[in-house]
Design a protein around this motif. Structure first.
Motif, mmCIF file in Angstrom:
data_model
loop_
_atom_site.group_PDB
_atom_site.id
_atom_site.type_symbol
_atom_site.label_atom_id
_atom_site.label_comp_id
_atom_site.label_asym_id
_atom_site.label_seq_id
_atom_site.Cartn_x
_atom_site.Cartn_y
_atom_site.Cartn_z
ATOM 1 N N ARG A 1 0.083 9.392 9.603
ATOM 2 C CA ARG A 1 -0.264 8.164 8.871
ATOM 3 C C ARG A 1 0.625 6.995 9.264
ATOM 4 O O ARG A 1 0.234 5.843 9.118
ATOM 5 C CB ARG A 1 -0.203 8.404 7.363
ATOM 6 C CG ARG A 1 1.205 8.435 6.798
ATOM 7 C CD ARG A 1 1.248 8.840 5.344
ATOM 8 N NE ARG A 1 2.514 8.493 4.713
ATOM 9 C CZ ARG A 1 3.672 9.119 4.924
ATOM 10 N NH1 ARG A 1 3.746 10.117 5.789
ATOM 11 N NH2 ARG A 1 4.771 8.734 4.301
ATOM 12 N N TRP B 1 6.839 6.459 11.278
ATOM 13 C CA TRP B 1 8.130 7.010 10.817
ATOM 14 C C TRP B 1 8.000 8.401 10.213
ATOM 15 O O TRP B 1 9.015 9.068 9.993
ATOM 16 C CB TRP B 1 8.789 6.034 9.837
ATOM 17 C CG TRP B 1 8.041 5.774 8.565
ATOM 18 C CD1 TRP B 1 6.999 4.897 8.388
ATOM 19 C CD2 TRP B 1 8.257 6.364 7.282
ATOM 20 N NE1 TRP B 1 6.556 4.916 7.078
ATOM 21 C CE2 TRP B 1 7.325 5.815 6.375
ATOM 22 C CE3 TRP B 1 9.157 7.307 6.801
ATOM 23 C CZ2 TRP B 1 7.262 6.179 5.027
ATOM 24 C CZ3 TRP B 1 9.103 7.667 5.457
ATOM 25 C CH2 TRP B 1 8.159 7.102 4.587
ATOM 26 N N GLN C 1 12.432 8.575 -9.864
ATOM 27 C CA GLN C 1 11.819 8.448 -11.192
ATOM 28 C C GLN C 1 12.047 9.656 -12.077
ATOM 29 O O GLN C 1 11.967 9.555 -13.303
ATOM 30 C CB GLN C 1 10.323 8.119 -11.076
ATOM 31 C CG GLN C 1 9.426 9.245 -10.599
ATOM 32 C CD GLN C 1 9.261 9.219 -9.077
ATOM 33 O OE1 GLN C 1 10.057 8.610 -8.381
ATOM 34 N NE2 GLN C 1 8.237 9.886 -8.568
ATOM 35 N N TYR D 1 3.068 3.978 -1.384
ATOM 36 C CA TYR D 1 3.689 4.120 -2.705
ATOM 37 C C TYR D 1 3.708 2.789 -3.470
ATOM 38 O O TYR D 1 3.754 2.763 -4.697
ATOM 39 C CB TYR D 1 5.103 4.689 -2.581
ATOM 40 C CG TYR D 1 5.588 5.218 -3.905
ATOM 41 C CD1 TYR D 1 5.001 6.350 -4.461
ATOM 42 C CD2 TYR D 1 6.586 4.567 -4.623
ATOM 43 C CE1 TYR D 1 5.404 6.819 -5.708
ATOM 44 C CE2 TYR D 1 7.003 5.032 -5.865
ATOM 45 C CZ TYR D 1 6.407 6.165 -6.395
ATOM 46 O OH TYR D 1 6.796 6.634 -7.620
ATOM 47 N N SER E 1 0.872 -1.184 0.000
ATOM 48 C CA SER E 1 0.000 0.000 0.000
ATOM 49 C C SER E 1 0.901 1.224 0.000
ATOM 50 O O SER E 1 2.116 1.106 -0.163
ATOM 51 C CB SER E 1 -0.966 -0.019 1.188
ATOM 52 O OG SER E 1 -0.250 0.158 2.383
ATOM 53 N N GLU F 1 13.123 1.890 -3.358
ATOM 54 C CA GLU F 1 12.526 3.227 -3.391
ATOM 55 C C GLU F 1 13.488 4.273 -2.827
ATOM 56 O O GLU F 1 14.431 3.970 -2.135
ATOM 57 C CB GLU F 1 11.188 3.238 -2.633
ATOM 58 C CG GLU F 1 10.001 3.385 -3.534
ATOM 59 C CD GLU F 1 10.223 4.331 -4.716
ATOM 60 O OE1 GLU F 1 10.600 5.484 -4.496
ATOM 61 O OE2 GLU F 1 10.026 3.914 -5.863
ATOM 62 N N LYS F 2 13.207 5.528 -3.153
ATOM 63 C CA LYS F 2 14.040 6.620 -2.670
ATOM 64 C C LYS F 2 13.489 7.132 -1.350
ATOM 65 O O LYS F 2 12.288 6.969 -1.125
ATOM 66 C CB LYS F 2 14.156 7.753 -3.675
ATOM 67 C CG LYS F 2 12.865 8.305 -4.269
ATOM 68 C CD LYS F 2 11.749 8.831 -3.467
ATOM 69 C CE LYS F 2 11.899 9.930 -2.489
ATOM 70 N NZ LYS F 2 10.594 10.259 -1.833
ATOM 71 N N ASN G 1 13.387 13.520 1.876
ATOM 72 C CA ASN G 1 12.364 12.617 1.339
ATOM 73 C C ASN G 1 11.478 13.260 0.267
ATOM 74 O O ASN G 1 11.755 13.096 -0.908
ATOM 75 C CB ASN G 1 11.570 11.941 2.461
ATOM 76 C CG ASN G 1 10.794 10.737 1.919
ATOM 77 O OD1 ASN G 1 10.984 10.351 0.780
ATOM 78 N ND2 ASN G 1 9.921 10.174 2.714
ATOM 79 N N ASP H 1 4.091 -7.921 2.806
ATOM 80 C CA ASP H 1 3.711 -6.749 3.600
ATOM 81 C C ASP H 1 3.506 -7.210 5.031
ATOM 82 O O ASP H 1 3.144 -8.369 5.268
ATOM 83 C CB ASP H 1 2.426 -6.092 3.049
ATOM 84 C CG ASP H 1 2.355 -4.613 3.436
ATOM 85 O OD1 ASP H 1 2.325 -4.318 4.647
ATOM 86 O OD2 ASP H 1 2.350 -3.758 2.539
ATOM 87 N N HIS I 1 14.034 14.233 -4.690
ATOM 88 C CA HIS I 1 14.167 14.226 -6.155
ATOM 89 C C HIS I 1 14.871 15.497 -6.644
ATOM 90 O O HIS I 1 15.659 15.447 -7.583
ATOM 91 C CB HIS I 1 12.790 14.153 -6.818
ATOM 92 C CG HIS I 1 12.026 12.911 -6.497
ATOM 93 N ND1 HIS I 1 12.294 11.698 -7.090
ATOM 94 C CD2 HIS I 1 10.997 12.687 -5.649
ATOM 95 C CE1 HIS I 1 11.459 10.788 -6.636
ATOM 96 N NE2 HIS I 1 10.662 11.360 -5.747
ATOM 97 N N THR J 1 8.952 0.088 0.871
ATOM 98 C CA THR J 1 8.583 0.077 2.291
ATOM 99 C C THR J 1 9.205 1.305 2.962
ATOM 100 O O THR J 1 10.015 2.003 2.346
ATOM 101 C CB THR J 1 9.119 -1.215 2.944
ATOM 102 O OG1 THR J 1 10.528 -1.263 2.707
ATOM 103 C CG2 THR J 1 8.453 -2.455 2.366
ATOM 104 N N PRO J 2 8.869 1.570 4.238
ATOM 105 C CA PRO J 2 9.450 2.743 4.913
ATOM 106 C C PRO J 2 10.986 2.747 4.860
ATOM 107 O O PRO J 2 11.630 1.683 4.852
ATOM 108 C CB PRO J 2 8.938 2.580 6.342
ATOM 109 C CG PRO J 2 7.667 1.801 6.200
ATOM 110 C CD PRO J 2 7.892 0.856 5.066
ATOM 111 N N HIS K 1 14.760 -0.249 4.511
ATOM 112 C CA HIS K 1 15.422 -0.508 3.226
ATOM 113 C C HIS K 1 16.678 -1.381 3.374
ATOM 114 O O HIS K 1 16.906 -2.255 2.542
ATOM 115 C CB HIS K 1 15.787 0.807 2.532
ATOM 116 C CG HIS K 1 14.591 1.545 1.990
ATOM 117 N ND1 HIS K 1 14.703 2.687 1.221
ATOM 118 C CD2 HIS K 1 13.254 1.320 2.101
ATOM 119 C CE1 HIS K 1 13.488 3.113 0.887
ATOM 120 N NE2 HIS K 1 12.597 2.308 1.420
#
Ligand SMILES: NC(=O)c1ccc[n+]([C@@H]2O[C@H](COP(=O)([O-])OP(=O)(O)OC[C@H]3O[C@@H](n4cnc5c(N)ncnc54)[C@H](O)[C@@H]3O)[C@@H](O)[C@H]2O)c1
Length: 371
Positions: free
Chosen positions: A165, A168, A125, A13, A11, A96-97, A186, A37, A190, A74-75, A79
């Motif tokens: 939410r 973290w 991305q 991202y 869920s 993920e970044k 975060n 998950d 980008h 994931t958070p 990672h």
């Protein structure tokens, strides 16, 4: 060739990846063989992917499914442990970044990927935007003249629900483990990574100097309104000024100040504006690029984890700098209630833009709330 894929983090991202995987499965380029998950799949994902292998433990799922590659969405603080499991299982990784929340963790995962000879793509991305590629080409060809500086600005707004939410959100660390969920590291990571890439300054030693002003409007550990100024080893000045407390949010922009031409890269919109003339472009996603790279190693990764040294140095410096300073209440306005409550800094939109235009910090611009 059809590659088998596992997705960790389904869920948040991860749902973006589920949409992309559906499309790529339709084209026959991937087959999603498992989902991981710590929580059950949400209703939509369960309806669509309930027939696939599911596990709350990634190592067990990898042993059962032996995929070619694994997407980790994931958070941030998970990672390293999950990335290790992926590489130890001999799978390629799309992470993920921001890739890792500290320099030590980045080095560890990079070394592991290199030792195992596996690809590790990072989900920045924007580096797959063809607008970015066109601008990088123009800069390399000297079309913009000498580049004196790159200024980035971003003005978004986040409500209380965003910070509530997950455990973290808004944290520098959680239970003694680094998280690095600041605006610069975060949501606007980008902007930092893309500016460094445009300057060809992606290596750890490509940063010659780094100053920052870290501020916040909320009761959080991290910055939500910040300005970063770097000098790269090429002599380029890069500033990134961002806020999550804007009343009028706009999409972020990188302004490249050349002696002959000026370029604006709207990296979330695949839009390049050259001397005021807009050009719309397409993009190649980090997953599509990784698949192309696995089919043909001549195709370079858009964002190899090895090319995240300078970014990680910035992240590590921001996350270990003195705690962000709380902006005085007298400069703030409030709107909404409960989870929808928002805080604004009147005038912050103009300040972040002025920073990018003048390559100046908030203090140099005399922003009163930054004093
Ligand atoms: N590329 C982008 O533009 C972009 C945008 C948003 C988020 N992200 C990144 O995506 C990642 C996830 O962010 P998010 O906001 O979706 O996080 P989140 O807190 O919503 O978690 C995402 C999912 O991971 C699951 N999860 C948590 N710990 C897990 C574990 N140990 N093993 C397996 N699953 C686990 C959660 O239950 C959830 O379903 C972060 O790295 C974030 O920075 C990237």
């Amino acid at each position: 060739m059809t590659r088998t894929v596992v997705l960790a983090g389904t869920s948040g991202y991860g749902s973006t990846y589920l949409r992309e995987l559906t499309e790529l499965e339709g084209r026959g380029t991937v087959r999603l063989v498992g989902l991981c998950d710590v929580r059950p799949l949400d209703r939509g994902a369960a309806r669509q992917f309930g027939d696939r292998a599911f596990d709350t433990r990634l190592d067990r799922l990898l042993a059962a499914t032996s995929p070619d590659l694994v997407l980790v969405a994931t958070p941030i603080h998970t990672h390293l442990p999950l990335g290790r499991q992926v590489l130890d299982a001999g799978c390629h990784l799309l992470l993920e970044k921001p890739p890792l929340p500290s320099a030590a963790e980045w080095r560890e995962l990079l070394r592991l990927a290199q030792r195992k000879g596996l690809s590790c793509q990072v989900g920045f991305q924007g580096l797959g935007s063809h607008a970015y590629a066109r601008l990088a080409e123009l800069m390399a060809a000297g079309e913009l003249g000498r580049v004196n500086g790159i200024g980035g600005y971003g003005a978004w707004s986040r409500d209380d629900g965003y910070y509530q939410r997950s455990a973290w959100a808004g944290r520098r660390e959680l239970d003694g483990v680094p998280v690095a969920d600041g605006a610069l590291t975060n949501p606007f990571a980008h902007a930092v990574a893309t500016a460094l890439a445009l300057d060809n300054s992606t290596g750890w030693s490509d940063i010659a100097g780094l100053d920052m002003e870290l501020l916040r409007v909320r009761d959080i550990q991290v910055d939500d309104t910040s300005c970063l100024r770097m000098r790269t080893a090429h002599g380029t000045v890069i500033t990134i000024a961002v806020t999550l407390a804007a009343r009028t949010p706009t999409e972020p922009v990188l302004v490249v100040h050349g002696t002959r031409r000026r370029a604006e890269l709207h990296y979330t919109q695949d839009l390049l504006v050259l001397d005021g003339r807009p050009e719309r472009h397409g993009r190649t996603s980090p997953l599509e690029n990784l698949l192309a790279h696995l089919d043909d190693p001549q195709v370079p990764l858009q964002c190899d984890i090895a090319e995240c040294g300078a970014f990680t140095r910035v992240l590590d410096s921001v996350n270990s700098a003195p705690a962000p300073r709380l902006i005085s209440e007298r400069w703030l306005t409030h709107e909404g209630e409960g989870l929808q409550a928002r805080i604004h800094i009147p005038g912050v939109e103009q300040a972040v833009r002025a920073s990018a235009e003048q390559l100046a910090t908030f203090a140099e611009l005399d922003a009163p709330w930054a004093a």
